[in-house]
Motif scaffolding. Sequence first.
Motif, PDB file in Angstrom:
ATOM      1  N   GLU A 372       0.848  -1.192   0.000  1.00 34.40           N
ATOM      2  CA  GLU A 372       0.000   0.000   0.000  1.00 34.40           C
ATOM      3  C   GLU A 372       0.883   1.242   0.000  1.00 34.40           C
ATOM      4  N   ARG A 373       0.492   2.211  -0.799  1.00 33.84           N
ATOM      5  CA  ARG A 373       1.226   3.475  -0.883  1.00 33.84           C
ATOM      6  C   ARG A 373       0.367   4.580  -0.282  1.00 33.84           C
ATOM      7  N   GLY A 374       0.312   4.645   1.050  1.00 36.61           N
ATOM      8  CA  GLY A 374      -0.473   5.689   1.699  1.00 36.61           C
ATOM      9  C   GLY A 374       0.261   7.012   1.684  1.00 36.61           C
ATOM     10  N   GLU A 375      -0.378   8.025   2.273  1.00 38.52           N
ATOM     11  CA  GLU A 375       0.230   9.344   2.334  1.00 38.52           C
ATOM     12  C   GLU A 375       1.423   9.331   3.282  1.00 38.52           C
ATOM     13  N   LEU A 376       2.423  10.133   2.953  1.00 43.00           N
ATOM     14  CA  LEU A 376       3.586  10.248   3.828  1.00 43.00           C
ATOM     15  C   LEU A 376       3.199  11.019   5.086  1.00 43.00           C
ATOM     16  N   PRO A 377       3.538  10.505   6.263  1.00 41.85           N
ATOM     17  CA  PRO A 377       3.213  11.232   7.499  1.00 41.85           C
ATOM     18  C   PRO A 377       4.025  12.513   7.592  1.00 41.85           C
ATOM     19  N   GLU A 378       3.436  13.527   8.211  1.00 46.60           N
ATOM     20  CA  GLU A 378       4.111  14.818   8.290  1.00 46.60           C
ATOM     21  C   GLU A 378       5.267  14.800   9.292  1.00 46.60           C
ATOM     22  N   GLU A 379       5.090  14.141  10.406  1.00 51.66           N
ATOM     23  CA  GLU A 379       6.099  14.178  11.457  1.00 51.66           C
ATOM     24  C   GLU A 379       6.296  12.793  12.055  1.00 51.66           C
ATOM     25  N   VAL A 380       7.504  12.263  11.951  1.00 54.78           N
ATOM     26  CA  VAL A 380       7.855  10.974  12.539  1.00 54.78           C
ATOM     27  C   VAL A 380       9.177  11.145  13.270  1.00 54.78           C
ATOM     28  N   ASP A 381       9.220  10.731  14.516  1.00 55.93           N
ATOM     29  CA  ASP A 381      10.459  10.838  15.287  1.00 55.93           C
ATOM     30  C   ASP A 381      11.312   9.580  15.182  1.00 55.93           C
ATOM     31  N   ASP A 382      10.684   8.435  14.983  1.00 57.73           N
ATOM     32  CA  ASP A 382      11.426   7.176  15.001  1.00 57.73           C
ATOM     33  C   ASP A 382      11.130   6.393  13.730  1.00 57.73           C
ATOM     34  N   TRP A 383      11.876   6.709  12.670  1.00 58.84           N
ATOM     35  CA  TRP A 383      11.662   6.049  11.389  1.00 58.84           C
ATOM     36  C   TRP A 383      12.061   4.577  11.444  1.00 58.84           C
ATOM     37  N   VAL A 384      13.079   4.253  12.194  1.00 64.02           N
ATOM     38  CA  VAL A 384      13.508   2.859  12.282  1.00 64.02           C
ATOM     39  C   VAL A 384      12.440   2.005  12.948  1.00 64.02           C
ATOM     40  N   GLN A 385      11.866   2.517  14.021  1.00 58.41           N
ATOM     41  CA  GLN A 385      10.814   1.767  14.698  1.00 58.41           C
ATOM     42  C   GLN A 385       9.634   1.532  13.767  1.00 58.41           C
ATOM     43  N   MET A 386       9.275   2.555  13.000  1.00 57.17           N
ATOM     44  CA  MET A 386       8.188   2.388  12.051  1.00 57.17           C
ATOM     45  C   MET A 386       8.569   1.379  10.973  1.00 57.17           C
ATOM     46  N   ALA A 387       9.815   1.428  10.532  1.00 54.59           N
ATOM     47  CA  ALA A 387      10.257   0.550   9.446  1.00 54.59           C
ATOM     48  C   ALA A 387      10.217  -0.914   9.842  1.00 54.59           C
ATOM     49  N   ILE A 388      10.714  -1.236  11.028  1.00 58.76           N
ATOM     50  CA  ILE A 388      10.795  -2.648  11.396  1.00 58.76           C
ATOM     51  C   ILE A 388       9.433  -3.228  11.736  1.00 58.76           C
TER      52      ILE A 388
END
Length: 698
Positions: A372-388
């Motif tokens: 799924e290609r949803g909208e990019l979030p405006e503010e993320v502090d922990d990209w690695v946590q989201m990625a894994i």
Amino acid sequence: GLKPNMAEVAEPLLGRVVSRLEEQHFTLRAWQKASSEWDSPSWRRSAIEPHEQDKYPEAIDILIDAARDSLDWLAVNQEEVAARWCVKIAESEVPLLRRLAVHTLSVRTDLMADEKIEWLLEHIDLHDLSAHHEVFRAVQLAYPEASSGHRVKVMDAVLAYRWPDEKDSEKERRAARHRFNWLDWLHRVAPDCELTKQALDDVLEQYPEFKPSEHPDLTHWTTGPSWAGPRSPWTAEELLAKPAVDWLPELLSFQPTEFLGSDRDGLVLTIAEAVKRRFAWGGDLADALAAAEEWDSDIWSGLIRAWSEMELDEDRHREVLQRLGSADLHSGHASEIADALYVLVKDDGKPYALNLLTQANEIAAALWHNLERGELPEEVDDWVQMAINHPAGILTKFWLGSLSLWRRQRDPVPKAFSDEYRQALSGVVQDLTLPGRLGRSVLVSQFAFLLAADEVWTKENLLPLFEVDEDVADFKAAWDGFLVWGRLNPSVAELLEGAFLQAIQRIESDLVHRRERFIEYYTTMLGYFVTAPLNTWVPDLFYYASKEVWRLFASNVAHHLRGMDEAHQKEWWQRWLKPYWENRLQGVPAALEPGEVEHMLDWLPHLTAIFPEAVNLAIRMPKTPLQHCSVIYELRKSELSQQYPEAVAQLLIHLGESESPGYMWDEGRELVDKLLQTDLSPKLEEGLNELIAKLGLT
């Protein structure tokens, strides 16, 4: 990591935690959110010891546990030290510290039962509400073994209780209820005590309606039905008792009908359990789902989870991959499929993984295109946590593992990617949607590996991600990945020098969420890989970073010095550390902050090769009350007092003028006595004796 080393860390760790708990409490009090009788961290902690009521710990519980374990260790191994700490924190206005003192009383072996009761009555109010549980527990353990005289003392303290609100019309009844709880507790722990029984009967004669509390030692507790986790309408045995295809209608149609009853999550978990017991049954269920075109059913989650967790042989694993290759599954079960693919290659891969790489790579490529290609979030502090936790990040980890296995089977090891891997990884880099950004965060985390695997591709595709451009989120995601898992080596450091100097300018904005980790890497770069750090690296650090970061830098230098051999100490000292210290004494590039002074003093015990020279600089620093410094403790453990007695004596005399709290000097007398046994100058000997008198070192 700490528990096995309590002999080294117990007391300094305790000192730091005590300071932190005090700091937190008095901050709450400044905002009228706490008092000496109550604060929220203490209220939500039912017991200092491990307790079933404290099932959901928060961050502060780590500190409480650390203080408890340190005190427990000291109580057994250094009784006098534990005793001093108990007296100190029993007098504290911080509820948690008083509770820790009473808890330690329960484990101390230097006091007999009567002595524990004496200590408790002397140092703690028996009716201290904040320490209610710990006081009850301490009395529970001591009262049965106490003499009759000391039982009387406890009884007198209990019966002397008065309700604090004199205007309360129910004050007599409330006070009687409190005394009843105490007497019931004492009767439970010492049923043979006639004194307690008589007092309890007297209260019940006046208030016959009083009933024993279920938990008189707790001020509040959770009771009633509890959620026991997911529940299935059928057991694994029942599912396996008939063919999977016969179960399909019921499995698909089941819906929960009552609160705390069977649910879909429980059913899916039980299906997974059945599949683990009988692989063929799971295959039949998968075929039945496919035939019915039930591609979105949550039953697939149970099937794929089971396959991922099983120890499959090569043939069965190939069969699983064949089922996962169906594109109809990809949109609804991307995370589970990504996990199943990664299982094949993680931790150096299954023994037969090389034979299945082509098949697995094809599924991974197809799955990436179906994410799924949803909208990019405006503010993320922990990209690695989201990625894994996202199929894109898991798929990228799969590609990295697959690439590693592919390279390992080649002789000689390739210096560039094959077309298959270049296409897959380039697809991640070029994907401008959320999956691409998450994948790039994972790729950058393995920058060193990819640089060795294909230097040209990595420089062209990943190096630009470290630079600040219009897409700040991509910049943050890349640095996030590198700072979590990245490795520095000479090749990486050479390429990233410019990137680090750009990134330090964002330390208080775009990288603020990772600034501690960034400073760890920045210190490593500056200390090991940069030729002249005083020219640009140090000035930029102090220009762009806050004073808190300056302290982090000083702390990280101490971390690197710990365990460093003397050759490296001398190299650091001559190349940058000595001139850096001399400059700071002159206020260049900034005046020293108190927190920095503490950390810089911690450098000294680890600068064994140039200790006297370092002390000469240290005693020129501003005199600062020490709160979290371990220099005295570390010096006591080391041989420096024998190697350089004059320098250590000079340092201690200097530190003695800093007006530091007494606990910083715990066991300092031992160090001073060692020095006085050496051949010191009369002036230093006099200074040490004055230090003993001034600080009351015992």
